[in-house]
Design a protein around this motif. Structure first.
Motif, PDB file in Angstrom:
ATOM      1  N   LEU A  26     -17.769  15.992  -2.415  1.00  0.00           N
ATOM      2  CA  LEU A  26     -16.550  15.909  -1.719  1.00  0.00           C
ATOM      3  C   LEU A  26     -16.136  14.650  -1.425  1.00  0.00           C
ATOM      4  CD1 LEU A  26     -16.471  19.419   0.224  1.00  0.00           C
ATOM      5  CD2 LEU A  26     -15.111  18.587  -1.772  1.00  0.00           C
ATOM      6  N   VAL A  27     -16.895  13.835  -0.618  1.00  0.00           N
ATOM      7  CA  VAL A  27     -16.949  12.378  -0.139  1.00  0.00           C
ATOM      8  C   VAL A  27     -16.483  11.552  -1.455  1.00  0.00           C
ATOM      9  CG1 VAL A  27     -17.866  10.390   1.015  1.00  0.00           C
ATOM     10  CG2 VAL A  27     -18.211  12.784   1.935  1.00  0.00           C
ATOM     11  N   VAL A  28     -17.237  11.655  -2.349  1.00  0.00           N
ATOM     12  CA  VAL A  28     -16.912  10.762  -3.462  1.00  0.00           C
ATOM     13  C   VAL A  28     -15.852  10.825  -4.248  1.00  0.00           C
ATOM     14  CG1 VAL A  28     -17.880   9.811  -5.688  1.00  0.00           C
ATOM     15  CG2 VAL A  28     -19.278   9.987  -3.766  1.00  0.00           C
ATOM     16  N   SER A  29     -15.426  12.387  -4.399  1.00  0.00           N
ATOM     17  CA  SER A  29     -14.218  12.685  -5.357  1.00  0.00           C
ATOM     18  C   SER A  29     -13.067  12.510  -4.232  1.00  0.00           C
ATOM     19  CB  SER A  29     -14.456  14.291  -5.274  1.00  0.00           C
ATOM     20  OG  SER A  29     -15.379  14.492  -6.347  1.00  0.00           O
ATOM     21  N   ILE A  30     -12.958  12.692  -3.313  1.00  0.00           N
ATOM     22  CA  ILE A  30     -12.175  12.418  -2.217  1.00  0.00           C
ATOM     23  C   ILE A  30     -11.763  10.812  -2.178  1.00  0.00           C
ATOM     24  CG2 ILE A  30     -10.982  12.392   0.125  1.00  0.00           C
ATOM     25  CD1 ILE A  30     -12.420  15.405   0.297  1.00  0.00           C
ATOM     26  N   ALA A  31     -12.693  10.107  -2.301  1.00  0.00           N
ATOM     27  CA  ALA A  31     -12.551   8.729  -2.090  1.00  0.00           C
ATOM     28  C   ALA A  31     -11.883   8.242  -3.361  1.00  0.00           C
ATOM     29  CB  ALA A  31     -13.730   8.032  -1.722  1.00  0.00           C
ATOM     30  N   LEU A  32     -12.403   8.584  -4.550  1.00  0.00           N
ATOM     31  CA  LEU A  32     -11.836   8.296  -5.942  1.00  0.00           C
ATOM     32  C   LEU A  32     -10.385   8.484  -5.589  1.00  0.00           C
ATOM     33  CD1 LEU A  32     -15.039   9.035  -8.128  1.00  0.00           C
ATOM     34  CD2 LEU A  32     -13.988   6.926  -7.498  1.00  0.00           C
ATOM     35  N   THR A  33     -10.095   9.944  -5.464  1.00  0.00           N
ATOM     36  CA  THR A  33      -8.577  10.278  -5.579  1.00  0.00           C
ATOM     37  C   THR A  33      -7.766   9.377  -4.621  1.00  0.00           C
ATOM     38  OG1 THR A  33      -9.382  12.765  -5.997  1.00  0.00           O
ATOM     39  CG2 THR A  33      -7.178  12.158  -5.038  1.00  0.00           C
ATOM     40  N   VAL A  34      -8.337   8.881  -3.472  1.00  0.00           N
ATOM     41  CA  VAL A  34      -7.494   8.227  -2.728  1.00  0.00           C
ATOM     42  C   VAL A  34      -7.165   6.782  -3.240  1.00  0.00           C
ATOM     43  CG1 VAL A  34      -7.437   7.162  -0.414  1.00  0.00           C
ATOM     44  CG2 VAL A  34      -7.996   9.462  -0.491  1.00  0.00           C
ATOM     45  N   TRP A  35      -8.175   6.257  -4.029  1.00  0.00           N
ATOM     46  CA  TRP A  35      -7.926   5.130  -4.496  1.00  0.00           C
ATOM     47  C   TRP A  35      -7.364   5.167  -5.572  1.00  0.00           C
ATOM     48  CZ3 TRP A  35     -10.187   3.264  -9.317  1.00  0.00           C
ATOM     49  CH2 TRP A  35      -9.989   2.149  -9.368  1.00  0.00           C
ATOM     50  N   VAL A  36      -7.260   5.841  -6.552  1.00  0.00           N
ATOM     51  CA  VAL A  36      -6.533   5.896  -7.669  1.00  0.00           C
ATOM     52  C   VAL A  36      -4.915   6.341  -7.128  1.00  0.00           C
ATOM     53  CG1 VAL A  36      -5.675   7.441  -9.485  1.00  0.00           C
ATOM     54  CG2 VAL A  36      -8.116   6.844  -9.166  1.00  0.00           C
ATOM     55  N   LEU A  60      -1.900   3.782  -7.985  1.00  0.00           N
ATOM     56  CA  LEU A  60      -0.363   4.465  -8.458  1.00  0.00           C
ATOM     57  C   LEU A  60       0.769   3.994  -7.801  1.00  0.00           C
ATOM     58  CD1 LEU A  60      -1.906   7.668  -9.894  1.00  0.00           C
ATOM     59  CD2 LEU A  60      -0.987   5.621 -11.427  1.00  0.00           C
ATOM     60  N   SER A  61       0.557   4.224  -6.435  1.00  0.00           N
ATOM     61  CA  SER A  61       1.669   4.203  -5.496  1.00  0.00           C
ATOM     62  C   SER A  61       2.086   2.596  -5.513  1.00  0.00           C
ATOM     63  CB  SER A  61       1.368   4.644  -4.025  1.00  0.00           C
ATOM     64  OG  SER A  61       2.166   4.325  -3.181  1.00  0.00           O
ATOM     65  N   ARG A  62       1.161   1.799  -5.309  1.00  0.00           N
ATOM     66  CA  ARG A  62       1.558   0.536  -5.046  1.00  0.00           C
ATOM     67  C   ARG A  62       2.078  -0.212  -6.426  1.00  0.00           C
ATOM     68  NH1 ARG A  62      -3.109  -0.804  -3.543  1.00  0.00           N
ATOM     69  NH2 ARG A  62      -4.103  -1.403  -5.262  1.00  0.00           N
ATOM     70  N   ASN A  63       1.497  -0.023  -7.712  1.00  0.00           N
ATOM     71  CA  ASN A  63       2.001  -0.610  -8.753  1.00  0.00           C
ATOM     72  C   ASN A  63       3.231   0.320  -9.478  1.00  0.00           C
ATOM     73  OD1 ASN A  63       0.096  -2.498  -8.780  1.00  0.00           O
ATOM     74  ND2 ASN A  63      -1.221  -1.361  -9.543  1.00  0.00           N
ATOM     75  N   GLY A  64       3.225   1.872  -9.027  1.00  0.00           N
ATOM     76  CA  GLY A  64       4.248   2.653  -9.680  1.00  0.00           C
ATOM     77  C   GLY A  64       5.638   2.134  -8.994  1.00  0.00           C
ATOM     78  N   ARG A  65       5.758   1.775  -7.903  1.00  0.00           N
ATOM     79  CA  ARG A  65       6.937   1.433  -7.239  1.00  0.00           C
ATOM     80  C   ARG A  65       7.538   0.453  -7.734  1.00  0.00           C
ATOM     81  NH1 ARG A  65       9.612  -1.428  -4.271  1.00  0.00           N
ATOM     82  NH2 ARG A  65      10.725  -1.120  -2.601  1.00  0.00           N
ATOM     83  N   ILE A  66       6.998  -0.537  -8.330  1.00  0.00           N
ATOM     84  CA  ILE A  66       7.589  -1.575  -8.960  1.00  0.00           C
ATOM     85  C   ILE A  66       8.445  -1.062 -10.445  1.00  0.00           C
ATOM     86  CG2 ILE A  66       7.152  -3.803 -10.546  1.00  0.00           C
ATOM     87  CD1 ILE A  66       4.540  -4.211  -8.510  1.00  0.00           C
ATOM     88  N   PHE A  67       7.742  -0.317 -10.981  1.00  0.00           N
ATOM     89  CA  PHE A  67       8.525   0.337 -12.174  1.00  0.00           C
ATOM     90  C   PHE A  67       9.612   1.217 -11.458  1.00  0.00           C
ATOM     91  CE2 PHE A  67       4.304  -0.119 -14.292  1.00  0.00           C
ATOM     92  CZ  PHE A  67       4.659  -0.575 -15.444  1.00  0.00           C
TER      93      PHE A  67
END
Length: 135
Positions: free
Chosen positions: A12-22, A26-33
């Motif tokens: 759970l800890v690793v999966s949630i951390a990976l989900t938040v990172w991805v 996406l949020s930071r770079n997708g906003r530019i598009f």
């Protein structure tokens, strides 16, 4: 503590951390598009971006939670690593597929916006010409 519970907590800890990172990536770079597609309308780009990120979180965290269930009891430390490698590998594949899906959707939206801009003539029409009758 039971090894199965330890494996669940690590998963759970690793999966949630990976989900938040991805999702943040996406949020930071997708906003530019989105800002480009929406012709600089930053408020709308932020709103659409936020909705996409919320959907990403819901789908991925829902999958992580559903995939938590395991049928076998983990007997030793080797079993912990085997269970984690299988579960985390599948989560990484799903995150990668979701990431590629989001990038694909954003690029399609952007391409559509570029095509719409190209259809507008560079100079407004200045008059009207009647069709010739050919005679």
């Amino acid at each position: 503590m039971d090894r199965t519970v330890v494996a669940y907590v690590i998963y759970l800890v690793v999966s949630i951390a990976l989900t938040v990172w991805v999702a943040r990536t996406l949020s930071r770079n997708g906003r530019i598009f989105l800002a480009d597609v929406l012709h600089g309308n930053d408020k709308l780009a932020d709103a659409v971006n936020h909705l996409l990120v919320v959907g990403f979180y819901l789908v991925n965290l829902g999958f992580v939670t559903l995939y938590l269930n395991g049928d076998e009891t983990i007997e030793d430390t080797r079993g912990v690593f085997e269970a984690l490698s299988t579960k985390l590998g599948v989560v990484l594949l799903v995150l990668g597929a979701m990431h590629l899906g989001n990038v694909y959707v954003l690029s399609r939206i952007r391409r559509r916006g570029v095509m719409e801009r190209e259809q507008v003539p560079p100079v407004a029409p200045q008059g009207w010409v009647a069709p010739s009758t050919g005679a």
